[in-house]
Design an enzyme around this catalytic site. Structure first.
Site, PDB file in Angstrom:
ATOM      1  N   PHE A 140       8.523 -29.000 -11.244  1.00  0.00           N
ATOM      2  CA  PHE A 140       7.506 -29.139 -10.283  1.00  0.00           C
ATOM      3  C   PHE A 140       8.344 -29.496  -9.075  1.00  0.00           C
ATOM      4  O   PHE A 140       8.183 -30.826  -9.695  1.00  0.00           O
ATOM      5  CB  PHE A 140       6.319 -28.831 -10.468  1.00  0.00           C
ATOM      6  CG  PHE A 140       5.298 -28.715  -9.251  1.00  0.00           C
ATOM      7  CD1 PHE A 140       5.537 -26.775  -9.073  1.00  0.00           C
ATOM      8  CD2 PHE A 140       4.910 -28.549  -8.193  1.00  0.00           C
ATOM      9  CE1 PHE A 140       4.782 -26.147  -7.532  1.00  0.00           C
ATOM     10  CE2 PHE A 140       4.303 -28.817  -6.577  1.00  0.00           C
ATOM     11  CZ  PHE A 140       4.375 -27.822  -7.363  1.00  0.00           C
ATOM     12  N   ASP A 161       2.698 -32.534 -17.685  1.00  0.00           N
ATOM     13  CA  ASP A 161       2.096 -31.840 -17.216  1.00  0.00           C
ATOM     14  C   ASP A 161       1.360 -31.013 -17.612  1.00  0.00           C
ATOM     15  O   ASP A 161       2.164 -30.197 -17.732  1.00  0.00           O
ATOM     16  CB  ASP A 161       2.969 -31.913 -15.344  1.00  0.00           C
ATOM     17  CG  ASP A 161       2.509 -31.200 -14.501  1.00  0.00           C
ATOM     18  OD1 ASP A 161       1.227 -31.369 -14.419  1.00  0.00           O
ATOM     19  OD2 ASP A 161       2.921 -31.699 -13.841  1.00  0.00           O
ATOM     20  N   TYR A 176      -7.877 -26.636  -9.740  1.00  0.00           N
ATOM     21  CA  TYR A 176      -8.113 -25.216  -9.590  1.00  0.00           C
ATOM     22  C   TYR A 176      -6.474 -23.954  -9.934  1.00  0.00           C
ATOM     23  O   TYR A 176      -6.648 -23.595  -9.051  1.00  0.00           O
ATOM     24  CB  TYR A 176      -7.416 -26.159  -7.708  1.00  0.00           C
ATOM     25  CG  TYR A 176      -5.094 -26.295  -7.336  1.00  0.00           C
ATOM     26  CD1 TYR A 176      -4.384 -25.554  -7.290  1.00  0.00           C
ATOM     27  CD2 TYR A 176      -5.386 -28.022  -7.251  1.00  0.00           C
ATOM     28  CE1 TYR A 176      -3.779 -26.140  -7.358  1.00  0.00           C
ATOM     29  CE2 TYR A 176      -4.397 -28.189  -7.067  1.00  0.00           C
ATOM     30  CZ  TYR A 176      -3.496 -28.112  -6.822  1.00  0.00           C
ATOM     31  OH  TYR A 176      -2.240 -28.147  -6.739  1.00  0.00           O
ATOM     32  N   LYS A 177      -6.090 -24.189 -10.408  1.00  0.00           N
ATOM     33  CA  LYS A 177      -4.981 -23.599 -11.269  1.00  0.00           C
ATOM     34  C   LYS A 177      -6.496 -22.769 -12.431  1.00  0.00           C
ATOM     35  O   LYS A 177      -7.268 -22.392 -12.001  1.00  0.00           O
ATOM     36  CB  LYS A 177      -3.710 -23.655 -12.159  1.00  0.00           C
ATOM     37  CG  LYS A 177      -2.815 -24.241 -10.900  1.00  0.00           C
ATOM     38  CD  LYS A 177      -1.959 -24.767 -11.205  1.00  0.00           C
ATOM     39  CE  LYS A 177      -0.819 -25.301  -9.930  1.00  0.00           C
ATOM     40  NZ  LYS A 177       0.253 -26.112  -9.826  1.00  0.00           N
ATOM     41  N   ARG A 186       6.004 -13.191  -9.609  1.00  0.00           N
ATOM     42  CA  ARG A 186       5.416 -14.337 -10.262  1.00  0.00           C
ATOM     43  C   ARG A 186       3.766 -13.417 -11.179  1.00  0.00           C
ATOM     44  O   ARG A 186       3.367 -13.454  -9.908  1.00  0.00           O
ATOM     45  CB  ARG A 186       5.696 -15.006 -10.408  1.00  0.00           C
ATOM     46  CG  ARG A 186       4.718 -16.850 -11.710  1.00  0.00           C
ATOM     47  CD  ARG A 186       5.099 -18.189 -10.751  1.00  0.00           C
ATOM     48  NE  ARG A 186       3.935 -18.312 -10.211  1.00  0.00           N
ATOM     49  CZ  ARG A 186       3.627 -19.399  -9.746  1.00  0.00           C
ATOM     50  NH1 ARG A 186       4.410 -20.294 -10.664  1.00  0.00           N
ATOM     51  NH2 ARG A 186       2.985 -19.760  -8.663  1.00  0.00           N
TER      52      ARG A 186
HETATM   53  C1  LIG Z   1       0.817 -27.213  -9.372  1.00  0.00           C
HETATM   54  C2  LIG Z   1       1.561 -28.346  -9.435  1.00  0.00           C
HETATM   55  C3  LIG Z   1       1.771 -29.841  -9.066  1.00  0.00           C
HETATM   56  C4  LIG Z   1       0.862 -29.833  -8.074  1.00  0.00           C
HETATM   57  O1  LIG Z   1       0.307 -31.449  -7.565  1.00  0.00           O
HETATM   58  P1  LIG Z   1      -0.247 -31.212  -6.408  1.00  0.00           P
HETATM   59  O2  LIG Z   1      -0.611 -32.989  -6.350  1.00  0.00           O
HETATM   60  O3  LIG Z   1      -2.127 -30.975  -6.531  1.00  0.00           O
HETATM   61  O4  LIG Z   1      -0.169 -30.459  -5.310  1.00  0.00           O
HETATM   62  C5  LIG Z   1       2.199 -30.592  -9.445  1.00  0.00           C
HETATM   63  N1  LIG Z   1       3.124 -30.206 -10.257  1.00  0.00           N
HETATM   64  C6  LIG Z   1       2.684 -29.372 -11.464  1.00  0.00           C
HETATM   65  C7  LIG Z   1       4.382 -29.140 -12.181  1.00  0.00           C
HETATM   66  C8  LIG Z   1       2.127 -27.654 -11.123  1.00  0.00           C
HETATM   67  O5  LIG Z   1       2.006 -26.438 -11.014  1.00  0.00           O
END
Ligand SMILES: *Cc1c(COP(=O)(O)O)cnc(C)c1O
Length: 429
Positions: free
Chosen positions: A129, A214, A239-240, A389
């Site tokens: 990400f 992660d 939140y996912k 997606r």
């Molecule tokens: C959704 C996601 C994030 C989001 O990070 P925030 O700090 O909550 O904005 C970071 N890394 C990964 C791999 C994600 O899927």
């Protein structure tokens, strides 16, 4: 593997055998026709969270006021951390809820690098990400304290030839005696590829590297065994698939074996040993608590705690079994009904190497996504350059939903409904 028949009646048959089907009733669903395929990005709202939020605001904030801190707020980061721990194979005392995923990545990366002083290599992959990559770049460009004189080298493992799977041979050969940290997303946000946590962790440990996972796209979607895999560090979003609500605070994990050796780069009063002594000098709290920084967003954190309930009831093994069936079914329908219309797979076909979302590729994916949202009452998302997606949150997605999504995508294609949308992208895709 299950043989799927292409009719909608078959989807209804799968639904009638689904022992998790009734969990959908535990969610607020205002529009039963909406096909919400983005639960991997922002989960749906559980009804129990609505009740909890109402009570929190009216009674705890409204009436208890500051007394709330002694009625369960203060311990919440640890208490909720332990609940999330049960979903990720972490024994109590190793997970806290705190800050955001991005900020936690900063804290844990800095902690790992300090522990590994002398080693200069940080390994990640090009699929990670972007925020994760940026945080690593920031760490490498702006070191402080005893990292000051170290020039870190970030290695991004490339794709294998299909752009779905990372090049595992390249990963293996990149990990060497100079490697401080290997940090990867357990499930990749675009392709849904699922790393073998145990194998990669072992590989890194053999060279003395630490591993930071992660879990943002795997937590709540599949069973995770952090302790059992001997993982060092981990973090993820709530939140996912955890359905915690927009901006709900994230979690982080520090394995017991290194807790007393690591320090956080942000020394706040919540991470202090005795915060209510208001002492003038920092002394780290024991264990993982030292990674707390300051006051947490209690309304959001405690609402998220309630939102975990359906997931905890369902259990990760049953959820994973349904998730595999959903994504296998979607992959099969894609091959049979969408490939002839110009789509190609953007995710692994082998469910053992796949999370709970799949991407399907089309050169016009962005405009197809727009047409689905604006005309077909489907919410997928678009991830550049060509991925449509689809997230299959097993708590509330049915097999009929899978069939209907594919059918609505077919309508958009056959009627060329996407052609009227501009190619310029909106701010949030
Ligand atoms: C959704 C996601 C994030 C989001 O990070 P925030 O700090 O909550 O904005 C970071 N890394 C990964 C791999 C994600 O899927």
């Amino acid at each position: 593997m299950t043989t799927f028949s292409p009719s909608r009646a078959f989807a209804l048959e799968l639904d009638s055998q689904d022992e998790l089907a009734s969990f959908r009733e535990q969610f607020v669903i205002t529009d039963p026709d909406l096909l919400y395929m983005d639960g991997n990005s922002l989960g749906r709202l559980p009804k129990v969270a609505v009740e909890r939020a109402r009570q929190l605001v009216k009674t705890e904030w409204g009436n208890d006021l500051i007394r709330g801190w002694n009625k369960g707020w203060w311990e919440a980061p640890r208490r909720v951390g332990d609940k999330i721990g049960t979903l990720i194979g972490a024994a109590a005392g190793q997970v806290i809820v705190s800050d955001t995923t991005s900020v936690n990545l900063y804290k844990l990366t800095m902690a790992a690098l300090r522990l590994q002083s002398g080693r200069k290599r940080i390994i990640t992959d090009q699929f990670n990400f972007p925020s994760d990559l940026y945080i690593l770049q920031g760490v490498a460009s702006f070191p402080g304290g005893d990292l000051r004189n170290t020039q870190y080298e970030i290695i991004r493992i490339p794709a294998a030839d299909d752009d779905i799977t990372p090049d595992l041979a390249a990963l293996e050969s990149a990990i060497n005696e100079d490697t401080a940290l290997v940090t990867l997303s357990h499930v990749l946000f675009k392709s849904g590829y699922l790393y073998d946590m145990r194998a990669i962790t072992d590989l890194a440990h053999r060279k003395g590297a630490l591993v930071l996972w992660d879990l943002s796209h795997s937590v709540g979607a599949l069973p995770i065994a952090l302790d059992d895999c001997n993982a060092d560090l981990a973090l993820g979003c709530t939140y996912k698939y955890l359905n915690g609500g927009p901006g709900a605070p994230a979690f982080l994990y520090v394995n017991k074996k290194i807790q007393e050796k690591v320090s956080s780069p942000i020394w706040g009063w919540w991470g202090q040993n005795r915060p209510f002594d208001f002492g003038l000098d920092y002394e780290p709290a024991p264990g993982v608590d030292r990674f707390l920084v300051g006051t947490q967003p209690m309304l959001s954190l405690l609402t998220m705690e309630a939102a975990l309930e359906p997931l905890l009831q369902a259990g990760m093994d049953r959820l994973r079994a349904k998730s595999i069936l959903l994504t296998d079914y979607a992959s099969t329908l894609t091959e049979e009904r969408l490939a002839p219309l110009g789509f190609s797979p953007g995710s692994p076909r082998d469910s053992a190497r796949r999370g709970s979302h799949i991407s399907i590729r089309h050169t016009d994916a962005y405009r197809i996504n727009r047409a689905l949202i604006e005309e077909m009452n489907v919410i997928p998302d678009f991830r550049a350059p060509d991925n449509l997606r689809l997230g299959f949150a097993p708590l509330y997605i049915s097999f009929a939903d899978v069939w209907d999504v594919v059918d609505r995508i077919r309508t958009v294609m056959m009627e060329k409904r996407y052609e009227k949308y501009p190619k310029e992208k909106l701010a949030v895709t």
